[in-house]
Design a protein around this motif. Structure first.
Motif, PDB file in Angstrom:
ATOM      1  N   HIS A 173      49.581  49.240  48.674  1.00 55.68           N
ATOM      2  CA  HIS A 173      49.644  47.845  49.139  1.00 55.68           C
ATOM      3  C   HIS A 173      48.283  47.235  49.388  1.00 55.68           C
ATOM      4  CE1 HIS A 173      53.928  48.404  49.657  1.00 55.68           C
ATOM      5  NE2 HIS A 173      53.646  49.561  50.211  1.00 55.68           N
ATOM      6  N   ASP A 174      47.220  47.993  49.143  1.00 56.29           N
ATOM      7  CA  ASP A 174      45.882  47.482  49.454  1.00 56.29           C
ATOM      8  C   ASP A 174      45.553  46.307  48.518  1.00 56.29           C
ATOM      9  OD1 ASP A 174      43.616  47.500  50.971  1.00 56.29           O
ATOM     10  OD2 ASP A 174      42.518  48.828  49.616  1.00 56.29           O
ATOM     11  N   GLU A 175      44.795  45.364  49.053  1.00 60.56           N
ATOM     12  CA  GLU A 175      44.453  44.194  48.248  1.00 60.56           C
ATOM     13  C   GLU A 175      42.971  44.174  47.933  1.00 60.56           C
ATOM     14  OE1 GLU A 175      45.714  40.953  50.648  1.00 60.56           O
ATOM     15  OE2 GLU A 175      47.823  41.213  50.147  1.00 60.56           O
ATOM     16  N   GLY A 176      42.622  43.640  46.768  1.00 59.80           N
ATOM     17  CA  GLY A 176      41.219  43.498  46.417  1.00 59.80           C
ATOM     18  C   GLY A 176      40.689  42.148  46.880  1.00 59.80           C
ATOM     19  N   VAL A 177      39.402  41.932  46.639  1.00 52.57           N
ATOM     20  CA  VAL A 177      38.771  40.691  47.082  1.00 52.57           C
ATOM     21  C   VAL A 177      38.135  40.009  45.879  1.00 52.57           C
ATOM     22  CG1 VAL A 177      36.972  39.706  48.553  1.00 52.57           C
ATOM     23  CG2 VAL A 177      38.248  41.706  49.326  1.00 52.57           C
ATOM     24  N   ALA A 178      38.298  38.685  45.769  1.00 51.98           N
ATOM     25  CA  ALA A 178      37.624  37.927  44.717  1.00 51.98           C
ATOM     26  C   ALA A 178      37.058  36.637  45.317  1.00 51.98           C
ATOM     27  CB  ALA A 178      38.609  37.594  43.599  1.00 51.98           C
ATOM     28  N   HIS A 179      35.898  36.218  44.812  1.00 50.21           N
ATOM     29  CA  HIS A 179      35.280  34.975  45.289  1.00 50.21           C
ATOM     30  C   HIS A 179      35.022  34.076  44.090  1.00 50.21           C
ATOM     31  CE1 HIS A 179      34.465  36.833  49.218  1.00 50.21           C
ATOM     32  NE2 HIS A 179      34.147  37.913  48.517  1.00 50.21           N
ATOM     33  N   HIS A 180      35.533  32.879  44.177  1.00 47.89           N
ATOM     34  CA  HIS A 180      35.280  31.894  43.149  1.00 47.89           C
ATOM     35  C   HIS A 180      34.117  31.060  43.659  1.00 47.89           C
ATOM     36  CE1 HIS A 180      36.417  28.282  40.671  1.00 47.89           C
ATOM     37  NE2 HIS A 180      36.507  29.282  39.793  1.00 47.89           N
ATOM     38  N   THR A 181      32.951  31.114  42.947  1.00 49.56           N
ATOM     39  CA  THR A 181      31.737  30.542  43.528  1.00 49.56           C
ATOM     40  C   THR A 181      31.383  29.205  42.880  1.00 49.56           C
ATOM     41  OG1 THR A 181      31.007  32.821  43.768  1.00 49.56           O
ATOM     42  CG2 THR A 181      29.349  31.130  44.170  1.00 49.56           C
ATOM     43  N   ASP A 182      31.769  28.147  43.565  1.00 52.33           N
ATOM     44  CA  ASP A 182      31.394  26.777  43.162  1.00 52.33           C
ATOM     45  C   ASP A 182      31.720  26.469  41.699  1.00 52.33           C
ATOM     46  OD1 ASP A 182      30.374  26.510  45.731  1.00 52.33           O
ATOM     47  OD2 ASP A 182      28.406  27.269  45.111  1.00 52.33           O
ATOM     48  N   GLY A 183      32.745  27.046  41.179  1.00 47.44           N
ATOM     49  CA  GLY A 183      33.107  26.777  39.786  1.00 47.44           C
ATOM     50  C   GLY A 183      32.154  27.404  38.784  1.00 47.44           C
ATOM     51  N   GLN A 184      31.132  28.105  39.259  1.00 47.15           N
ATOM     52  CA  GLN A 184      30.125  28.643  38.326  1.00 47.15           C
ATOM     53  C   GLN A 184      30.349  30.093  37.981  1.00 47.15           C
ATOM     54  OE1 GLN A 184      26.364  27.968  40.165  1.00 47.15           O
ATOM     55  NE2 GLN A 184      26.371  25.790  39.667  1.00 47.15           N
ATOM     56  N   LEU A 197      32.799  33.875  38.916  1.00 43.24           N
ATOM     57  CA  LEU A 197      33.892  34.571  39.606  1.00 43.24           C
ATOM     58  C   LEU A 197      33.386  35.966  39.958  1.00 43.24           C
ATOM     59  CD1 LEU A 197      36.900  34.733  40.428  1.00 43.24           C
ATOM     60  CD2 LEU A 197      37.346  35.668  38.162  1.00 43.24           C
ATOM     61  N   ASN A 198      33.458  36.295  41.224  1.00 36.75           N
ATOM     62  CA  ASN A 198      33.054  37.633  41.675  1.00 36.75           C
ATOM     63  C   ASN A 198      34.291  38.385  42.114  1.00 36.75           C
ATOM     64  OD1 ASN A 198      29.895  37.664  42.101  1.00 36.75           O
ATOM     65  ND2 ASN A 198      30.647  35.644  42.693  1.00 36.75           N
ATOM     66  N   TYR A 199      34.430  39.581  41.649  1.00 34.96           N
ATOM     67  CA  TYR A 199      35.490  40.414  42.238  1.00 34.96           C
ATOM     68  C   TYR A 199      34.908  41.789  42.548  1.00 34.96           C
ATOM     69  CZ  TYR A 199      36.195  42.359  37.523  1.00 34.96           C
ATOM     70  OH  TYR A 199      36.016  42.946  36.305  1.00 34.96           O
ATOM     71  N   THR A 200      35.501  42.426  43.554  1.00 34.80           N
ATOM     72  CA  THR A 200      34.933  43.676  44.052  1.00 34.80           C
ATOM     73  C   THR A 200      35.844  44.833  43.677  1.00 34.80           C
ATOM     74  OG1 THR A 200      33.998  42.448  45.890  1.00 34.80           O
ATOM     75  CG2 THR A 200      34.055  44.834  46.109  1.00 34.80           C
ATOM     76  N   LEU A 201      35.276  45.733  42.903  1.00 32.00           N
ATOM     77  CA  LEU A 201      35.997  46.975  42.595  1.00 32.00           C
ATOM     78  C   LEU A 201      35.700  47.980  43.692  1.00 32.00           C
ATOM     79  CD1 LEU A 201      35.012  47.493  38.851  1.00 32.00           C
ATOM     80  CD2 LEU A 201      37.266  46.836  39.738  1.00 32.00           C
ATOM     81  N   ARG A 202      36.675  48.795  44.050  1.00 33.25           N
ATOM     82  CA  ARG A 202      36.387  49.875  45.004  1.00 33.25           C
ATOM     83  C   ARG A 202      36.739  51.183  44.332  1.00 33.25           C
ATOM     84  NH1 ARG A 202      34.754  47.605  49.937  1.00 33.25           N
ATOM     85  NH2 ARG A 202      34.157  49.725  50.454  1.00 33.25           N
ATOM     86  N   LYS A 203      35.722  52.052  44.214  1.00 28.72           N
ATOM     87  CA  LYS A 203      35.905  53.324  43.510  1.00 28.72           C
ATOM     88  C   LYS A 203      35.705  54.476  44.463  1.00 28.72           C
ATOM     89  CE  LYS A 203      32.810  51.600  40.809  1.00 28.72           C
ATOM     90  NZ  LYS A 203      31.736  51.376  39.873  1.00 28.72           N
ATOM     91  N   PRO A 204      36.392  55.584  44.249  1.00 25.96           N
ATOM     92  CA  PRO A 204      36.149  56.746  45.108  1.00 25.96           C
ATOM     93  C   PRO A 204      34.712  57.226  44.952  1.00 25.96           C
ATOM     94  CG  PRO A 204      37.545  57.319  43.238  1.00 25.96           C
ATOM     95  CD  PRO A 204      37.397  55.833  43.214  1.00 25.96           C
TER      96      PRO A 204
END
Ligand code: NAD
Length: 484
Positions: free
Chosen positions: A119-130, A132-139
């Motif tokens: 059920h864990d959720e990831g994080v994404a940031h849409h930066t001023d339309g310029q 898209l950042n998303y964060t992968l989490r790896k062991p």
């Protein structure tokens, strides 16, 4: 006599050196088993096995990792009675306590993290339309997990569960004082079908196997629960080697009772918080602070109820208070109480060893002890005793209670007893501890951050914090629109 074994790559083996550590039953003082005295050679083998298992385990779908961990939880519950018996023999704690709390909570740890990863959720940031950042989490690879003797299976699974749920493999080093349930866990890990090398369990002394695990170059993540002294050394070594480390350390937890507290609740809870598991829980309330107008009444009621915790054979069903876990620890508790006497403290009850007849004649029993009349700054009120010894100190104002409560180097947990909600919130916000319980003790929600402030710990475990601790973030930044 039973000989325990390391569990490396899904197989049981003695230490390479062939050396053994005697394991004593605290209730009798008799050696009843031997554990491998492993050293760097065994740690090398275990780390190699964990490293080898890592690529496949870290790419196993979360649903499959979850399924195997849930199976392990089921097996722990299936064997609840034998695990509780083993934990009681190994630690000296009442079998009733082991069966009601320690073993069920070990299964709960596995279930919690096995389902959290679904059920864990990831994080994404849409930066001023310029972009898209998303964060992968790896062991992060192989995790080194080191645990103490007071809650052996519970604390070991508290570390193993988030480590392997997130795709790491691990080498666990349980306490040499209480190795039995970790040994039994090895069999259950194999039976659950968790692939060889994912969970390796290596027994041994702290300065042997423990230190070798801390210093192993292929172990980038360390999770340690134990004393502040050892944690400080591990933190320094981890810093030198730039490892990620979580330290769950000692405490000297204040239990603050205001004059408007409901003593019908506060007294029995204070007794339980002082003496459960013979006072050998890091979260025990070992420094009781009572508003002066109710101090004497509180002490009288506390002493009267301490009788509920009369030392007895921990293997008997009705026993609520067993043996201290080792002879050196018994001596440490005795030394602290003698120091309290020397400083002018008044021993209101306890303050001595207890001899039981029959099977337990050689056991490490110490009476629940209540001490008054000590200055809050003295060593007995400053240093962790980690036994069935509680001090009671009066205070005259909220400000003074907060000052005394915060006046140690520790900051693990605190309790506040009051009927005044505003005061409860105000005081809680001023306490320098990782947890504040208001009008209760030991209620735990595994989703909340767990850990200590100041010298009680570094980092937080529990819930999302544990999932974060055992994973490495990589931010992926994608430019949107033209790629020129
Ligand atoms: P300890 O620090 O002596 O030992 C803990 C573990 O560390 C054992 O497995 C031991 O073998 C190992 N160890 C010892 N020296 C080592 C070294 N140089 N390198 C690597 N490993 C080493 O603690 P203990 O006496 O087993 O446990 C009691 C302490 O644990 C108390 O201070 C208690 O407050 C603390 N504790 C804290 C929490 C918490 O969550 N904060 C929980 C339980 C216990």
């Amino acid at each position: 006599m039973q000989r325990l074994a390391n569990c490396i790559n899904g197989e049981f083996a003695p230490s390479e050196s062939g050396q053994w550590i005697d394991v004593t039953e605290p209730a009798t003082g008799a050696v009843y088993a031997q554990a491998p005295a492993s050293d760097a050679q065994d740690i090398d083998r275990a780390v190699a096995a964990a490293k080898n298992a890592y690529p496949a385990w870290s790419s196993t779908p979360a649903a499959e990792r979850s399924r195997l961990m849930l199976r392990l939880a089921d097996l722990i519950e299936r064997d609840l009675e034998s695990l509780a018996r083993a934990e009681s023999v190994d630690t000296g704690k009442p079998i009733e306590l082991a069966g009601r709390i320690d073993i069920p909570r070990a299964a709960a740890n596995l279930r919690f993290f096995a389902t959290a990863i679904l059920h864990d959720e990831g994080v994404a940031h849409h930066t001023d339309g310029q972009s898209l950042n998303y964060t992968l989490r790896k062991p992060r690879g192989v995790a080194g997990l080191i645990s103490p003797w007071n809650l052996p299976l519970y604390l070991l699974t508290w570390k193993i569960a988030p480590a392997i749920a997130t795709g790491n493999t691990c080498v666990a080093k349980p306490s040499e004082v209480t190795p039995m349930t970790a040994h039994m866990l090895g069999s259950l890990v194999i039976e659950a079908g968790i692939p060889p090398g994912v969970v390796n369990i290596v027994h041994g002394m702290g300065d042997g196997a423990g230190a070798a695990l801390v210093e192993h170059p292929d172990v980038p993540t360390l999770s340690f629960t134990g004393s502040t002294r050892v944690g400080s050394w591990i933190g320094a070594r981890a810093g030198d080697m730039l490892k990620r480390v979580s330290l769950e350390l000692g405490g000297k937890n204040p239990n603050i009772v205001f004059a408007d507290a409901d003593l019908e609740q506060a007294v029995p809870t204070a007794v339980a918080a002082a003496f459960t598991n013979q006072g050998q829980i890091c979260l025990c309330g070992s420094r009781i602070l009572v508003e002066r107008s109710r101090h004497d009444e509180f002490v009288d009621r506390l002493v009267a109820q301490a009788d509920r915790f009369a030392p007895a054979d921990p293997s008997e069903d009705g026993t609520r208070f067993g043996a201290l876990t080792s002879e050196p620890h018994l001596r440490k508790v005795e030394t602290a109480v003698n120091e309290a006497r020397r400083l002018g403290g008044v021993i209101r009850c306890g303050g001595e060893r207890v001899s039981l007849a029959g099977r337990c004649a050689g056991g490490y029993f110490y009476a629940p002890t209540v001490i008054t009349g000590l200055d809050p700054s003295c060593s007995v009120q400053q240093e962790e005793i980690f036994g069935p010894v509680v001090t009671v100190t009066p205070f005259d104002s909220d400000e003074q209670a907060i000052e005394i409560a915060n006046g140690t180097r520790y900051g693990l947990a605190a309790m506040v007893w009051t009927q005044n909600l505003t005061r409860a919130h105000r005081v809680a916000s001023r306490l320098e501890t990782g947890i504040v319980w208001v009008n209760c003790w030991m209620l735990r929600d595994l989703r909340t951050p767990f850990g200590g402030a100041k010298q009680s710990g570094v980092g937080r475990e529990g819930g999302r914090d544990a999932l974060r601790f055992f994973t490495e973030p990589t931010n992926v930044c994608i430019k949107l629109g033209d790629t020129t």
